[in-house]
Design a protein around this motif. Structure first.
Motif, short mmCIF file in Angstrom:
data_model
loop_
_atom_site.label_atom_id
_atom_site.label_comp_id
_atom_site.label_asym_id
_atom_site.label_seq_id
_atom_site.Cartn_x
_atom_site.Cartn_y
_atom_site.Cartn_z
N THR A 114 2.67 -8.61 -7.69
CA THR A 114 2.10 -7.29 -7.96
C THR A 114 1.67 -6.63 -6.65
O THR A 114 1.35 -7.29 -5.67
CB THR A 114 0.88 -7.40 -8.90
N VAL A 115 1.67 -5.31 -6.67
CA VAL A 115 1.29 -4.54 -5.48
C VAL A 115 -0.23 -4.38 -5.43
O VAL A 115 -0.86 -4.10 -6.45
CB VAL A 115 1.96 -3.16 -5.49
N HIS A 116 -0.80 -4.58 -4.26
CA HIS A 116 -2.25 -4.47 -4.10
C HIS A 116 -2.55 -3.27 -3.21
O HIS A 116 -2.11 -3.19 -2.06
CB HIS A 116 -2.81 -5.74 -3.46
N THR A 117 -3.30 -2.31 -3.74
CA THR A 117 -3.54 -1.06 -3.03
C THR A 117 -4.31 -1.26 -1.73
O THR A 117 -4.05 -0.58 -0.73
CB THR A 117 -4.31 -0.08 -3.93
N ILE A 118 -5.26 -2.19 -1.73
CA ILE A 118 -6.03 -2.42 -0.50
C ILE A 118 -5.14 -3.06 0.56
O ILE A 118 -5.24 -2.75 1.76
CB ILE A 118 -7.27 -3.29 -0.78
N GLY A 119 -4.24 -3.94 0.12
CA GLY A 119 -3.29 -4.54 1.06
C GLY A 119 -2.41 -3.49 1.71
O GLY A 119 -2.18 -3.50 2.92
N ILE A 120 -1.92 -2.54 0.89
CA ILE A 120 -1.10 -1.45 1.43
C ILE A 120 -1.91 -0.62 2.42
O ILE A 120 -1.41 -0.23 3.48
CB ILE A 120 -0.58 -0.55 0.28
N ARG A 121 -3.16 -0.36 2.07
CA ARG A 121 -4.02 0.45 2.93
C ARG A 121 -4.19 -0.18 4.30
O ARG A 121 -4.09 0.50 5.34
CB ARG A 121 -5.37 0.64 2.26
N ILE A 122 -4.40 -1.48 4.34
CA ILE A 122 -4.58 -2.17 5.62
C ILE A 122 -3.28 -2.18 6.42
O ILE A 122 -3.27 -2.00 7.63
CB ILE A 122 -5.10 -3.60 5.40
N MET A 123 -2.15 -2.39 5.73
CA MET A 123 -0.87 -2.48 6.42
C MET A 123 -0.37 -1.13 6.92
O MET A 123 0.43 -1.07 7.85
CB MET A 123 0.19 -3.11 5.50
N THR A 124 -0.84 -0.04 6.32
CA THR A 124 -0.30 1.29 6.68
C THR A 124 -1.29 2.15 7.45
O THR A 124 -0.96 3.30 7.79
CB THR A 124 0.14 2.05 5.41
N THR A 125 -2.47 1.63 7.73
CA THR A 125 -3.46 2.39 8.50
C THR A 125 -3.93 1.55 9.68
O THR A 125 -3.48 0.42 9.87
CB THR A 125 -4.68 2.77 7.63
N SER A 126 -4.82 2.10 10.45
CA SER A 126 -5.35 1.37 11.61
C SER A 126 -6.46 0.40 11.21
O SER A 126 -6.94 -0.37 12.05
CB SER A 126 -5.88 2.37 12.65
#
Length: 218
Positions: A37-49
């Motif tokens: 499953t996709v985790h929104t916080i994980g995406i946030r860390i991987m795509t931001t500084s």
């Protein structure tokens, strides 16, 4: 690799842990029901500084126990390779997440170094086989840094593998190489290289007793 480390540390971990890949997808953890499953916080860390996010309560002051915890980027060679999540509402998880993060990152660094050495070694062997213009000094140097040890007897095994369902499609050479290295037949003195057509050549170490036995049988 990180999954195996989690399994090894499982007896010491008393809190839920998630491993999230570069795409924000949960790939492993102490609870495998949410794998894939996709985790929104994980995406946030991987795509931001941002490198660390601590979730304690939402805007209304309520705690979401499914998301509460410490989320921190796994960084190898100055690059984000994933996210470690240590879940829970208790304070103090930051230090535990830091320790686990350091263990996973060091393990990943070591494995990447092994892969780099293995790849470089394969390239040197390829040069030895196919470069006919090498001087004696070059040959000795390449033999030394690639660990060939000329006194060891090896037999070359050419490996050509195709998909049984699609005969014209080759099986990925890296998959075959990993299968060989992880097999019981592989020896630390074996060498693996590739042909100009990108087929694998496995230089299998063979001891003198086996050679004599083979000659005697024929």
């Amino acid at each position: 690799i990180a999954t195996k480390l989690l399994a090894d540390l499982g007896q010491w971990i008393s809190y839920p842990v998630l491993l999230i890949d570069r795409d924000g997808v949960i790939v492993s953890g102490t609870n495998t029901t949410n794998r894939g499953t996709v985790h929104t916080i994980g995406i946030r860390i991987m795509t931001t500084s941002e490198e660390t996010i601590i979730v304690r309560e939402d805007k209304n002051g309520k705690i979401d126990e499914d998301e509460a915890g410490v989320y921190t980027a796994l960084i190898v060679n100055n690059e984000k390779v994933g996210v470690l999540a240590v879940l829970g509402v208790e304070k103090g998880y930051e230090s535990q997440a830091g320790i686990l993060k350091a263990c996973i990152e060091k393990t990943l660094e070591n494995e990447l170094l092994k892969h780099s050495v293995s790849t470089n070694n394969e390239q040197q062997i390829h040069r030895l086989i196919y470069n006919s213009n090498l001087s004696k000094e070059d040959l000795e140097y390449l033999s030394r840094i690639s660990g060939i040890q000329p006194d060891i007897v090896r037999i070359p095994i050419l490996i050509i593998a195709h998909d049984s369902d699609v005969p014209k499609r080759r099986i990925d050479a890296n998959l075959i190489k990993n299968a060989i290295i992880n097999s019981e037949m592989y020896s630390s003195t074996d060498l693996i290289s590739r042909t100009l057509d990108d087929f694998l050549i496995w230089f299998k170490t063979i001891n003198k007793e086996d050679i004599l036995r083979m000659l005697t049988n024929h």
